[in-house]
Design a protein around this motif. Structure first.
Motif, mmCIF file in Angstrom:
data_model
loop_
_atom_site.group_PDB
_atom_site.id
_atom_site.type_symbol
_atom_site.label_atom_id
_atom_site.label_comp_id
_atom_site.label_asym_id
_atom_site.label_seq_id
_atom_site.Cartn_x
_atom_site.Cartn_y
_atom_site.Cartn_z
ATOM 1 N N LEU A 65 26.966 55.770 52.807
ATOM 2 C CA LEU A 65 25.876 57.119 52.329
ATOM 3 C C LEU A 65 26.579 58.391 52.159
ATOM 4 O O LEU A 65 26.121 59.044 51.198
ATOM 5 N N ARG A 68 27.363 58.803 48.558
ATOM 6 C CA ARG A 68 26.217 58.717 47.720
ATOM 7 C C ARG A 68 25.113 59.457 47.915
ATOM 8 O O ARG A 68 24.090 58.904 48.455
ATOM 9 N N GLU A 70 23.224 61.546 46.700
ATOM 10 C CA GLU A 70 22.120 61.591 45.590
ATOM 11 C C GLU A 70 21.157 60.519 45.932
ATOM 12 O O GLU A 70 19.733 60.619 45.815
ATOM 13 N N ASP A 71 21.523 59.570 46.846
ATOM 14 C CA ASP A 71 20.448 58.395 47.270
ATOM 15 C C ASP A 71 19.684 58.887 48.322
ATOM 16 O O ASP A 71 18.672 58.317 48.512
ATOM 17 N N LEU A 75 15.705 57.583 49.854
ATOM 18 C CA LEU A 75 15.746 56.870 51.120
ATOM 19 C C LEU A 75 14.734 57.656 51.920
ATOM 20 O O LEU A 75 13.947 56.755 52.512
ATOM 21 N N THR A 103 20.232 65.699 53.252
ATOM 22 C CA THR A 103 21.479 65.284 52.234
ATOM 23 C C THR A 103 22.851 65.622 52.712
ATOM 24 O O THR A 103 23.890 65.108 52.251
#
Length: 206
Positions: A65, A68, A70-71, A75, A103
């Motif tokens: 995670l 990435r 940006e996910d 989520l 984030t």
């Protein structure tokens, strides 16, 4: 199911029931997931090479995670909706500063850690705004340094500590191999690959 039958189902998509001569056709798709490095396991004879090549038809690598980020917002929104609905809460607002904080966090436990944190946060949130206990993410600074240690370094340290505990005895019921749950030959192989040797004038192992 025996390996031969399983292999035939995967490869030929057919099988015979026990005691029957009738061939049954099947249409199956197998999805397998792991966080282990199967290529290395195949090289160490810890995973069947024929099974690996039958499973490795369309690999989809999924990075952790932290690689990435940006996910994370999507989520967070997803898990908030799930747990708010499950708990009968009306959470309509997720502050931008909350998204920014979530984030920027490393999430060493990946999506499972994020999911559990969101569930706990929904329980603690009052009103229509999502208010997670962000301070809790800073209570475990040791987790932030995990990525600085490679898997190889961790394995080397674990094997060396086990050897020291057994006074460098490898074989036998009380040897390092037994404690590590691996074969003696596998331990010798790992020691050679990781450059582990007894730091004495006599490098021979018991």
């Amino acid at each position: 199911m025996r390996w031969g039958t399983f292999r035939r189902v995967l490869q030929e998509q057919e099988f015979e029931r026990l005691g029957s001569n009738r061939t049954h056709r099947v249409d199956v798709r197998l999805v397998a997931a792991t966080n282990r490095n199967l290529v290395d396991m195949v090289k160490r004879n810890e995973f069947r090479s024929d099974l690996y090549y039958r499973l490795n038809v369309f690999p989809i690598p999924l990075p952790p995670l932290r690689e990435r980020r940006e996910d994370v917002p999507a989520l967070v929104q997803h898990f908030v909706e799930i747990y708010a609905r499950r708990m009968g809460k009306q959470i309509e607002n997720i502050p931008s500063e909350t998204i920014s904080a979530l984030t920027s966090y490393e999430w060493p436990g990946n999506i499972r850690e994020l999911q559990n944190f969101i569930e706990r946060s929904v329980i603690l949130s009052a009103g229509s705004a999502f208010r997670p206990p962000l301070a809790q993410l800073k209570r475990f600074p040791e987790l932030q340094s995990i990525e600085a240690i490679t898997l190889e370094e961790a394995e080397r340290d674990h094997i060396r500590k086990t050897l020291e505990q057994t006074r460098w005895v490898v074989a036998g019921p009380n040897g390092a191999a037994a404690r590590l749950g691996i074969k003696r030959s596998t331990l010798y192989f790992r020691m050679q690959k990781l450059g582990i040797s007894r730091a004495t004038k006599d490098p021979q192992l018991d």
